[in-house]
Design a protein around this motif. Structure first.
Motif, PDB file in Angstrom:
ATOM      1  N   GLY A 306       0.359  -1.381   0.037  1.00 37.91           N
ATOM      2  CA  GLY A 306      -0.186   0.154   0.128  1.00 37.91           C
ATOM      3  C   GLY A 306       1.250   1.335  -0.089  1.00 37.91           C
ATOM      4  O   GLY A 306       0.026   2.669  -0.061  1.00 37.91           O
ATOM      5  N   ALA A 307       2.411   1.025  -0.372  1.00 36.48           N
ATOM      6  CA  ALA A 307       3.513   2.113  -0.062  1.00 36.48           C
ATOM      7  C   ALA A 307       3.098   3.564  -1.278  1.00 36.48           C
ATOM      8  O   ALA A 307       3.135   5.031  -0.899  1.00 36.48           O
ATOM      9  CB  ALA A 307       4.487   2.088  -0.739  1.00 36.48           C
ATOM     10  N   ALA A 308       2.067   2.519  -2.462  1.00 40.95           N
ATOM     11  CA  ALA A 308       1.376   3.805  -3.541  1.00 40.95           C
ATOM     12  C   ALA A 308       1.061   4.584  -2.583  1.00 40.95           C
ATOM     13  O   ALA A 308       0.625   6.161  -3.403  1.00 40.95           O
ATOM     14  CB  ALA A 308       1.215   2.419  -4.765  1.00 40.95           C
ATOM     15  N   HIS A 309      -0.085   4.839  -1.955  1.00 41.59           N
ATOM     16  CA  HIS A 309      -1.270   5.046  -2.535  1.00 41.59           C
ATOM     17  C   HIS A 309      -1.419   5.510  -0.887  1.00 41.59           C
ATOM     18  O   HIS A 309      -1.781   6.072  -0.191  1.00 41.59           O
ATOM     19  CB  HIS A 309      -2.331   4.486  -2.309  1.00 41.59           C
ATOM     20  N   ASN A 310       0.292   5.785   0.031  1.00 40.84           N
ATOM     21  CA  ASN A 310       0.305   6.228   1.269  1.00 40.84           C
ATOM     22  C   ASN A 310       1.000   7.639   1.071  1.00 40.84           C
ATOM     23  O   ASN A 310       2.410   7.227   1.530  1.00 40.84           O
ATOM     24  CB  ASN A 310      -0.338   5.041   2.361  1.00 40.84           C
ATOM     25  N   PRO A 311       0.666   8.765   1.096  1.00 40.31           N
ATOM     26  CA  PRO A 311       2.078   9.115   1.507  1.00 40.31           C
ATOM     27  C   PRO A 311       3.320   9.616   2.471  1.00 40.31           C
ATOM     28  O   PRO A 311       4.339   9.857   2.537  1.00 40.31           O
ATOM     29  CB  PRO A 311       1.342  10.868   1.327  1.00 40.31           C
ATOM     30  N   LEU A 312       2.749   8.995   3.585  1.00 36.29           N
ATOM     31  CA  LEU A 312       3.603   8.834   4.307  1.00 36.29           C
ATOM     32  C   LEU A 312       4.064   7.951   4.195  1.00 36.29           C
ATOM     33  O   LEU A 312       5.402   7.501   5.580  1.00 36.29           O
ATOM     34  CB  LEU A 312       2.774   8.815   5.794  1.00 36.29           C
ATOM     35  N   VAL A 313       4.966   6.636   3.775  1.00 34.13           N
ATOM     36  CA  VAL A 313       5.553   6.002   3.181  1.00 34.13           C
ATOM     37  C   VAL A 313       6.148   5.961   2.049  1.00 34.13           C
ATOM     38  O   VAL A 313       5.127   6.209   0.921  1.00 34.13           O
ATOM     39  CB  VAL A 313       4.994   4.353   3.384  1.00 34.13           C
ATOM     40  N   ARG A 314       7.316   5.502   2.131  1.00 37.33           N
ATOM     41  CA  ARG A 314       8.450   6.011   0.686  1.00 37.33           C
ATOM     42  C   ARG A 314       7.757   4.939  -0.139  1.00 37.33           C
ATOM     43  O   ARG A 314       7.862   3.604   0.284  1.00 37.33           O
ATOM     44  CB  ARG A 314       9.633   5.689   0.900  1.00 37.33           C
TER      45      ARG A 314
END
Length: 444
Positions: A306-314
């Protein structure tokens, strides 16, 4: 405390005569390391003893109100002990440091702070003819890059690198089990780290950094607060390297499963920096090209779900390195590298970016140039290394002069110069950390 206890068990579980080693430097970093002369055994001494004593002083070239004017000021004693018993070799390498610039004397082996930095505490043995084992605290490295790391996901110390310590200290120790298997032309290295080893990353205590949440530089006034994965045998890491030679060429496949080594996320509730899950798949090839040595290496970084849709994860990334090195003159060696970081799922990244947030480019390009000149029968060494990113419009220049007064006494001077058009770019944020330093180093 648990990790200190494990290291002490390895060190002291075999009585004083079982203490370890000649100082072991990282292998496979190209121009990064220099071999030390072998130490002869002393009659009547139960262990092999080696080490060094040095002083280093450094000062900033710019005023940074968030840091001290001195960038470096320390006295360091390293003692290495080695003992071989039958087919077992026990090693200990520890640094004892007085550092009034950092002014932290409580021992923290994870962050490399305090009066003791335990570099190695391990035992080495070969249970089978085709198998070597190294258990305990150790320095591990692999890959083809010169001061650029793609598939080397072992701990680094970026503070040491940027303030002018010996380049040896760019590599931080890992508490690990390393097993090497030899099958003729094909070999396999397996590294297991039972509890996550983070980088000694830039956290503001020695070097100021750009805090994107605040939109400004932060330093000793507001260091990074991080939530580290620290559960033994649960928050673990595993790294594999399968390699073989094809004539003069060496090819390798890599795999890593663990966490981003420096903070690459943030907890929305606590605000703490986090280390998201990370898997890396890579390969490399190195060998002769024309009159020099060429290499290519790549790695695919698969970030947390889910990193692609989470601005808080690279986001996921594709990383590529192409390098070439050759002798370009009398006692003059030059090398060039091109490095690419390509952010995956860039559309999703833009869609989830908060209003007013800094937008990173999809591709980050980086070029490096190294020149090394030996003079005066190789007693004088001149070194220049420059990183330059045309996409970020920033860079980092490392210059060093080293003179060997005699075989075991060396004088050094150098500088770390950061430059950039934007305060928030990777190297641009460190402009106030630009420094010069000098050192006197005595081996024994």
């Amino acid at each position: 405390m648990m990790r200190l206890w494990v290291s002490m068990v390895v060190v002291f579980g075999f009585a004083p005569m079982a203490l370890a080693q000649d100082v072991t430097l990282p292998e496979g970093l190209g121009n990064l390391t220099a071999l030390k002369p072998p130490q002869e055994k002393q009659a009547g001494v139960p262990v092999d003893l080696s080490g060094f004593l040095e002083t280093r002083m450094g000062a900033r070239l710019q005023n940074d109100p968030l840091q001290k004017d001195m960038s470096l000021g320390e006295a360091r004693l390293q003692i290495g002990l080695e003992k071989q018993v039958d087919r077992l070799t026990f090693r200990v390498v520890s640094d004892f440091i007085y550092d009034p610039v950092q002014d932290i004397y409580d021992i923290d082996l994870e962050r490399g702070q305090g009066v003791i930095d335990l570099r190695e505490a391990n035992m080495v043995f070969s249970p089978l003819d085709f198998m070597d084992v190294k258990l305990g605290r150790q320095i591990i490295t692999w890959g083809t890059g010169d001061l650029i790391f793609i598939n080397d996901l072992f701990a680094k110390d970026w503070n040491s690198f940027f303030i002018g310590r010996d380049t040896e200290y760019l590599k931080a120790p890992s508490d690990a089990l390393k097993t090497a298997f030899f099958f003729g032309d094909t070999n396999l290295d397996v590294v297991y780290v039972p509890r996550f080893d983070a980088d000694r990353f830039i956290d503001g205590t020695r070097i100021s950094y750009f805090d994107r949440a605040r939109g400004q530089l932060s330093g000793r006034d507001m260091p990074v607060r991080a939530a580290r994965p620290d559960v033994w045998f649960s928050d673990d890491e595993i790294a594999l390297r399968l390699y073989r030679s094809f004539g003069a060429y060496e090819a390798a496949l890599y795999y890593y499963d663990g966490y981003w080594k420096s903070p690459a996320g943030q907890d929305q509730v606590t605000g703490l920096a986090t280390f998201p899950r990370l898997s890396v798949y890579g390969a490399s090839l190195r060998g002769p090209v024309q009159a020099g040595i060429g290499a290519v290496e790549f790695g695919y970084y698969k970030s947390a779900d889910g990193a692609a849709h989470n601005p808080l994860v690279r986001n996921d990334e594709l990383r590529l390195l192409v390098s070439y090195e050759q002798e370009v003159g009398d006692e003059l060696t030059g090398s060039l590298q091109y490095y690419l970081e390509r952010r995956m799922d860039y559309g999703a990244y833009l869609a989830t970016l908060p209003v007013g947030a800094i937008r990173d480019d999809r591709n980050r390009h980086l070029f490096t140039l190294r020149l090394t000149k030996l003079m005066m029968q190789q007693d004088l060494k001149l070194s220049l290394f420059n990183f330059y990113s045309p996409s970020d419009r920033d860079g980092y220049l490392r210059a060093q002069v080293s003179y060997k007064i005699r075989d075991n006494l060396r004088l050094e001077a150098g500088g770390n110069i950061f430059y950039g058009a934007e305060t928030h770019s990777f190297f641009g944020q460190f402009q106030d950390a630009s420094n010069v330093y000098s050192a006197l180093h005595y081996d024994f």
